[in-house]
Design a protein around this motif. Structure first.
Motif, PDB file in Angstrom:
ATOM      1  N   MET A   1       0.814  -1.221   0.000  1.00 62.10           N
ATOM      2  CA  MET A   1       0.000   0.000   0.000  1.00 62.10           C
ATOM      3  C   MET A   1       0.846   1.269   0.000  1.00 62.10           C
ATOM      4  SD  MET A   1      -3.086  -0.706  -0.507  1.00 62.10           S
ATOM      5  CE  MET A   1      -3.693   0.962  -0.276  1.00 62.10           C
TER       6      MET A   1
ATOM      7  N   ARG B   1       0.086   4.074  -2.642  1.00 59.60           N
ATOM      8  CA  ARG B   1      -0.277   5.440  -2.265  1.00 59.60           C
ATOM      9  C   ARG B   1       0.671   6.443  -2.906  1.00 59.60           C
ATOM     10  NH1 ARG B   1      -1.930   3.163   2.685  1.00 59.60           N
ATOM     11  NH2 ARG B   1       0.168   3.280   3.516  1.00 59.60           N
TER      12      ARG B   1
ATOM     13  N   TYR C   1      -4.373   3.155  -6.723  1.00 58.99           N
ATOM     14  CA  TYR C   1      -5.030   2.409  -5.649  1.00 58.99           C
ATOM     15  C   TYR C   1      -5.621   1.105  -6.168  1.00 58.99           C
ATOM     16  CZ  TYR C   1      -4.458   6.950  -3.550  1.00 58.99           C
ATOM     17  OH  TYR C   1      -3.916   8.113  -3.110  1.00 58.99           O
TER      18      TYR C   1
ATOM     19  N   MET D   1     -11.612  -1.859  -5.848  1.00 55.62           N
ATOM     20  CA  MET D   1     -12.373  -2.258  -4.658  1.00 55.62           C
ATOM     21  C   MET D   1     -12.541  -3.770  -4.565  1.00 55.62           C
ATOM     22  SD  MET D   1     -12.801   0.540  -3.197  1.00 55.62           S
ATOM     23  CE  MET D   1     -13.992   0.303  -1.896  1.00 55.62           C
TER      24      MET D   1
ATOM     25  N   LEU E   1      -9.933  -5.725  -2.729  1.00 50.53           N
ATOM     26  CA  LEU E   1      -9.831  -5.619  -1.267  1.00 50.53           C
ATOM     27  C   LEU E   1     -10.358  -6.876  -0.584  1.00 50.53           C
ATOM     28  CD1 LEU E   1     -10.889  -1.915  -0.641  1.00 50.53           C
ATOM     29  CD2 LEU E   1      -8.621  -2.871  -0.996  1.00 50.53           C
TER      30      LEU E   1
ATOM     31  N   LEU F   1      -3.052  -6.820   1.918  1.00 53.63           N
ATOM     32  CA  LEU F   1      -2.534  -5.457   1.837  1.00 53.63           C
ATOM     33  C   LEU F   1      -1.414  -5.316   2.860  1.00 53.63           C
ATOM     34  CD1 LEU F   1      -5.961  -3.606   1.704  1.00 53.63           C
ATOM     35  CD2 LEU F   1      -4.607  -4.466  -0.201  1.00 53.63           C
TER      36      LEU F   1
ATOM     37  N   LYS G   1     -16.572  -2.233   3.272  1.00 48.95           N
ATOM     38  CA  LYS G   1     -15.564  -2.200   2.217  1.00 48.95           C
ATOM     39  C   LYS G   1     -14.972  -0.793   2.115  1.00 48.95           C
ATOM     40  CE  LYS G   1     -14.389  -4.760  -1.405  1.00 48.95           C
ATOM     41  NZ  LYS G   1     -15.084  -5.920  -1.782  1.00 48.95           N
ATOM     42  N   VAL G   2     -15.850   0.194   2.151  1.00 48.78           N
ATOM     43  CA  VAL G   2     -15.390   1.577   2.059  1.00 48.78           C
ATOM     44  C   VAL G   2     -14.482   1.893   3.246  1.00 48.78           C
ATOM     45  CG1 VAL G   2     -16.124   3.978   2.172  1.00 48.78           C
ATOM     46  CG2 VAL G   2     -17.349   2.364   0.707  1.00 48.78           C
TER      47      VAL G   2
ATOM     48  N   LEU H   1     -12.686  -0.161   4.898  1.00 48.06           N
ATOM     49  CA  LEU H   1     -11.420  -0.859   4.697  1.00 48.06           C
ATOM     50  C   LEU H   1     -10.504  -0.042   3.779  1.00 48.06           C
ATOM     51  CD1 LEU H   1      -9.809  -3.522   5.077  1.00 48.06           C
ATOM     52  CD2 LEU H   1     -10.944  -4.383   3.036  1.00 48.06           C
ATOM     53  N   ALA H   2     -11.086   0.451   2.693  1.00 46.03           N
ATOM     54  CA  ALA H   2     -10.300   1.254   1.753  1.00 46.03           C
ATOM     55  C   ALA H   2      -9.805   2.523   2.434  1.00 46.03           C
ATOM     56  CB  ALA H   2     -11.137   1.586   0.533  1.00 46.03           C
TER      57      ALA H   2
ATOM     58  N   GLN I   1      -6.895   2.082   4.576  1.00 43.58           N
ATOM     59  CA  GLN I   1      -5.651   1.998   3.815  1.00 43.58           C
ATOM     60  C   GLN I   1      -5.272   3.358   3.241  1.00 43.58           C
ATOM     61  OE1 GLN I   1      -3.605  -0.472   3.580  1.00 43.58           O
ATOM     62  NE2 GLN I   1      -4.862  -1.947   4.692  1.00 43.58           N
TER      63      GLN I   1
ATOM     64  N   ILE J   1      -6.830   5.222   1.228  1.00 41.25           N
ATOM     65  CA  ILE J   1      -7.199   5.503  -0.161  1.00 41.25           C
ATOM     66  C   ILE J   1      -8.215   6.634  -0.115  1.00 41.25           C
ATOM     67  CG2 ILE J   1      -8.217   4.582  -2.276  1.00 41.25           C
ATOM     68  CD1 ILE J   1      -7.383   1.792  -1.349  1.00 41.25           C
TER      69      ILE J   1
END
Lengths: 342, 729
Positions: free
Chosen positions: A320, A324, A329, A332, A335, A340, B57-58, B60-61, B64, B66
């Motif tokens: 990551m 970044r 990225y 989705m 994920l 990660l 999920k959001v 989680l992102a 990270q 994001i």
């Protein structure tokens, strides 16, 4: 009435099952009682890795008593003949080897005529061999027919290309490789075929050699710049020992040019700065090798019938910090299954 | 006078029915209203569950690091969620300022317009809609039911035709955006229509079952004994005195007892009178002639009853058999919509799942046991008595069903099904025997019709109610309920199958008669081309493949049950009128041929992956086709076997015909599963249909060439039970 019959049938089945279980337990007990623990001779290139930890854990989890003798070449293949001689004298139950070079030294090519320097009468289990076929250890993946079996650690190239495509659309792929490494050269050939079939433009740059015929590490930054100018979506690092040794330079330069690195081996992403990798983890590979050792030693399966293979499932790893920095990225959907790492 | 005497009971019955219809209708309506109150919150909850997964999920992102507006592949991900949840029409993610960032289902502009209307609270969308559109009646019903049960728990008006559920997206305690989940008003209406249909079917079925029970209880406890008492008393007005039979309700019993006392007193008085006459004759021989005349007069006026003509409570006998049949068939029928799916589950969990080949085995096992055990069970029931046979059979059925529910793997399931099959055969034979033991040949047709009526009612109610229960409670629970119903049948049998009938053993044909019958080529063609295929289609296609295909197409067990019910309804509504027409025109052969063709042709579209419409067509085709052919088939058998019937009697002919039918039925599930292993479910269905069409064509050709040997009178007299073999499962 039917109920009685049913109970009868269940009873008989239970009895049979019980007897089978006893018989099996007995057999295993007999082997253990047969004598001393299994003697395993381990020849390593750079000390014990996660692979050996996986191997040992498998043996422990499956209650296989084993005495493991470790010989570490410490990056020096010239020490191998002496170790082979020692192994021949010790006559262990199984020889475990790490990496392509040691495997080649211990086993020899399948069509090699002079077998005096190699081992033939002791079962050999190789681990962490990039491409057993290219290394001429076996004609093809699967049962070897010889007194050897083993585990390879590179996911199929098709899977690796798919893994890149999951991350982003792939129209151009860059690769820098050592042309005098047999593994690398044949891998590039295969990669070109695959890329051609999918309309992917492959930018392949061989590393130039110095006067002594060794690849020049000093030109790597220039090579990366040259590849980056063509704007590939990924720079690919395959099973290439020279590139692997210079992984930090390569990934650093790639990042400077905003090109993400994709790798098929674990070290380049865990210990360097590749952004994405589809890799077989050393630990899982070691466990697979442990399973094969059990087949050889406990189940007495003929070694030549045990397939040479790699894992069925690989780990998708995303670094990551690099993602970044490059602002690339992960999608989705990734994920859900990607690992990660920071 | 007879009609009048029945009137009070009839009136009572009508009144109770009316009362029940009203109360059950209202109860159903109220329950529907309650479900309507919570419908919207429930839909909202469902959407929210999906939303939470996306929000995770959001998060989680975000964890990270994001950036919220830089998610990659979010639209594709949302679309994949939507694919898995077809009731969701759109998904959209906005940031804190309300800017649409990601979306799926509807395009960007539509969603922007939709979310832009944030503050414009609109009226419920359906009010703007065309009132004539689909689901209108259900909506009307829904609104009406809400008037009874109270206002909806939540009233969120839809926006632009969608109910929008909003889930906050939070990262590190801070709100970063909002997830919008849209369910269309159309889906909401469909849901209402689905629930309304469920409710109506539930009420209708509950009424049918109550009606069955009411009819049985009234007859057994009241009208049957009362009618018998009246008949006895009526006989006594003609001078035939007999003690009335004891009834069952206490008042009727008391009345019967009183009447009995009177009869006894009368008979005593008569005896005394006669004794005095004899004494007088001895004392006054000169008056002998006159005294003899008086004695004769007395004998004429008051006669003891002829034991054969003693009034029997036939109504109770018939209705008892009907109730028994209804309950034990219902016990099996409620498992109908899910049995093949259940079997597949058991097979998979016990490691047999790979092979479609064996899926049909348990169902075929049941049918095979029914087919093969019938003759043995029939003679056993003569020794054991009908009531005891019925009770034993119902208990076996119950144990088999409960055993199947408890599990134990595929082989155990085979054994449990076999046990239930034996129980089914026993109960069936016992009910049939109970009717035949009591009824004279003239009354048999009525008795048999009543008995078959009970089976038909169970055929219609069973699958629908079983499916509905299975959707809510699961397969095992419904199997358990089936077991309880069979156990209930056993208990009721103790009371309902009362009455000592003269045991009338089935006439036994000499051994080898069946083989002689096979010398009749026409009969063999009839058996092989119509009797066997008809039952093979019924068990193989309707009972085995239809539930599997419909489940694959996403139908719930309740919907499968309703689908299977269509077959029962078709034969209930159409069989009698069709049979009447076929009799009237004497066109039995034509009816059989055309019916078989329709039944087979309906299945053929399944080869084209016809989906649910194909399955519905197949079931309707099967129902209509078989309603047309089943009754005329037996009439045709009688005509074709006229000589044999004269020579050996009707029993062996009908026996062989039924055996062929049952064996065909037993072949159905294994045949269908073997075909499915190679061709898939749709292919298997179409192949069965094609086979049936070929058989029907062969039948037509053969009978066109040979003729069916026309006969002036093809009415069959009721020598032998002409009972439709309902044995199936």
């Amino acid at each position: 009435m039917s109920r009685k019959i049913l109970h009868g049938v269940i009873g008989v089945l239970a009895l049979l099952g019980g007897m089978l279980g006893l018989a099996l337990a007995d057999a295993r007990g007999a082997r253990a009682a047969e004598g001393a623990p299994y003697r395993i001779f381990m020849i390593l290139f750079r000390g014990e890795t996660e692979a050996e930890r996986g191997f040992r854990d498998y043996l422990a989890d499956h209650a296989m008593p084993a005495v493991i003798t470790v010989r570490d070449l410490d990056h020096d293949l010239s020490r191998l003949p002496a170790v082979i001689a020692e192994a021949k004298a010790l006559k262990p139950d199984l020889i475990y080897t790490w990496g392509t070079g040691i495997a080649q030294g211990v086993i020899g090519a399948y069509d090699q005529t002079d077998t005096s320097a190699t081992i033939g009468d002791i079962p050999v289990l190789f681990d962490m061999v990039t491409s057993p076929v290219d290394a001429r250890l076996v004609r093809e993946m699967g049962p070897s027919g010889r007194n050897i079996t083993g585990v390879s650690h590179i996911p199929p190239l098709e899977s690796q290309i798919r893994a890149m495509q999951v991350y982003r659309t792939l129209t151009r792929l860059g690769i820098i490789y050592n042309p005098i490494e047999q593994n690398s050269a044949s891998m590039v050939t295969k990669l070109r075929t695959l890329c051609d079939a999918q309309g992917i433009d492959l930018v392949a740059e061989p590393v130039p050699l110095d006067a002594t015929g060794h690849p020049r590490a000093d030109v790597l930054p220039d090579l990366v710049a040259k590849v980056a100018a063509r704007e590939p979506q990924f720079l690919y690092i395959g099973p290439d020992t020279f590139i692997g040794e210079n992984r930090d330079v390569l990934t650093r330069e790639a990042m400077r040019h905003q090109i993400p690195v994709f790798t098929g081996t674990e070290l380049e992403i865990r210990e360097s700065n590749a952004m994405v990798g589809l890799v077989a983890t050393y630990y899982a590979l070691g466990k697979l090798a442990g399973y094969k050792a059990e087949q050889i030693l406990v189940d007495k399966v003929p070694v030549g019938t045990i397939p040479v293979e790699t894992l069925k499932r690989f780990s998708y790893i995303v670094k990551m910090s690099v993602a970044r920095q490059l602002e690339l990225y992960p999608p989705m959907a990734l994920l859900d299954y990607a690992e990660l790492i920071p | 006078m007879g009609e009048r005497a029945r009137n009070p009971v009839l009136r009572l019955f009508a009144f109770t029915t009316l009362l029940l219809t009203l109360t059950m209708g209202l109860a159903g309506f109220y329950a529907f209203g309650v479900s309507q109150r919570y419908l919207l919150p429930e839909l909202d909850l469902k959407a929210r569950t999906v939303g939470v997964a996306i929000a995770d999920k959001v998060a989680l992102a975000q964890a990270q690091a994001i950036p919220f507006d830089r998610f990659v592949g979010m639209d594709e991900y949302l679309d994949s969620v939507r694919q898995a949840q077809p009731d969701i029409d759109y998904l959209g993610i906005t940031d804190t300022r309300g800017v649409l960032l990601y979306h799926a289902g509807l395009d960007q502009d539509d969603l922007r317009t939709l979310f832009g209307e944030e503050n414009a609270r609109g009226a419920p969308a359906w009010e703007d809609d065309d009132p004539d559109d689909e689901g209108g009646w259900a909506l009307w019903l829904s609104q009406a039911s809400l008037a009874l049960s109270g206002p909806p728990v939540r009233e969120t008006p839809p926006r632009g035709g969608y109910y929008d559920t909003q889930v906050p997206l939070v990262s590190q305690g801070q709100m970063v955006g909002t997830l919008h989940i849209g369910v269309s008003v159309g889906f909401y209406k469909e849901e209402i229509a689905r629930q309304a249909t469920d409710m109506i079917i539930a009420v209708v079925i509950a009424l049918l079952i109550t009606f069955e029970l009411l009819l049985a209880t009234t007859t057994l406890a009241l009208s049957g004994p009362l009618d018998t008492l009246v008949s006895t008393l009526r006989l006594s007005t003609q001078g035939v005195f007999s003690r009335p039979l004891a009834g069952s309700a206490r008042e009727i019993d008391r009345l019967a007892h009183r009447a009995g006392v009177v009869v006894d007193a009368l008979l005593d008085a008569l005896a005394t009178l006669k004794a005095r006459l004899i004494a007088l004759q001895e004392r006054h021989p000169e008056r002998q002639a006159r005294l003899l005349a008086i004695d004769q007069g007395l004998d004429e006026a008051v006669r003891p009853v002829d034991p054969d003509k003693r009034p029997v409570d036939l109504a109770s006998v018939f209705i008892g058999a009907r109730l028994g049949a209804f309950l034990f068939v219902l016990a099996e029928e409620i498992t109908r919509p899910f049995m093949p799916v259940f079997i597949r589950g058991v097979a998979e969990s016990s490691g047999w799942g790979q092979s479609d080949l064996i899926m049909g085995l348990p169902m075929s096992m049941f049918l095979l046991v029914v087919a093969l055990s019938m003759p043995g069970v029939a003679s056993a029931s003569e020794r054991l008595g009908r009531r005891r046979t019925f009770i034993a059979g119902a208990v076996l059925s119950s144990v088999g069903l409960v055993g199947a529910a408890l599990g134990g793997g595929f082989v155990a399931l085979l054994l449990w099904r076999a046990l239930s099959g034996l129980g089914y055969a026993m109960t069936f034979v016992a009910c049939q025997g109970h009717v035949l033991d009591h009824a004279d040949p003239q009354q048999r047709a009525r008795g048999v019709a009543l008995f078959v009526g009970g089976i038909t009612a169970a055929d219609i109610c069973g699958p629908a109610i079983g499916g509905m229960l299975a959707t809510r409670l699961g397969f095992e629970a419904v199997l358990g309920i089936g077991g309880a119903l069979a156990a209930g049948a056993a208990l009721l049998g103790v009371w309902a199958l009362r009455g000592q009938g003269a045991l009338r053993p089935a006439p036994k044909a000499p051994r080898g008669t069946m083989f002689k019958l096979l010398g009749n080529g026409r009969f063999v063609v009839l058996l092989l081309c119509t009797a066997v295929p008809a039952k093979l289609l019924l068990s193989g296609a309707l009972f085995f493949l239809v539930p599997l295909i419909a489940t694959q197409e996403g139908a719930s067990a309740g919907e499968v049950g309703r689908l299977v019910m269509v077959y029962g309804l078709a034969s209930f509504l159409l069989a009698t009128p069709f049979a009447r027409q076929a009799d009237r025109w004497g066109l039995h052969g034509l009816a059989v041929g055309v019916g078989a063709l329709i039944a087979g042709l309906g299945l053929i579209p399944m080869v084209f992956d016809a989906g649910m419409p194909g399955v519905i067509l197949a079931v309707v085709g099967l129902g209509v086709g078989q309603a047309l052919s089943i009754s005329p088939q037996l009439a045709l058998v009688m005509r074709v076997c006229e000589d044999e019937v004269t020579r050996y009697g009707q029993a062996p002919v009908v026996g062989l015909y039924r055996l062929a039918e049952r064996l065909g039925g037993a072949l159905g599930p294994v045949g269908a599963s073997a075909l499915a292993a190679v061709l898939g479910y749709g292919g298997a269905m179409a192949t069965l249909g094609a086979g049936a069409v070929v058989a029907a064509v062969v039948f037509c050709v053969v009978f066109l060439i040979l003729g069916a040997r026309p006969h002036p009178d093809d009415q069959i007299d009721d020598e032998e039970p002409l009972i439709r073999p309902e044995a199936s499962s």
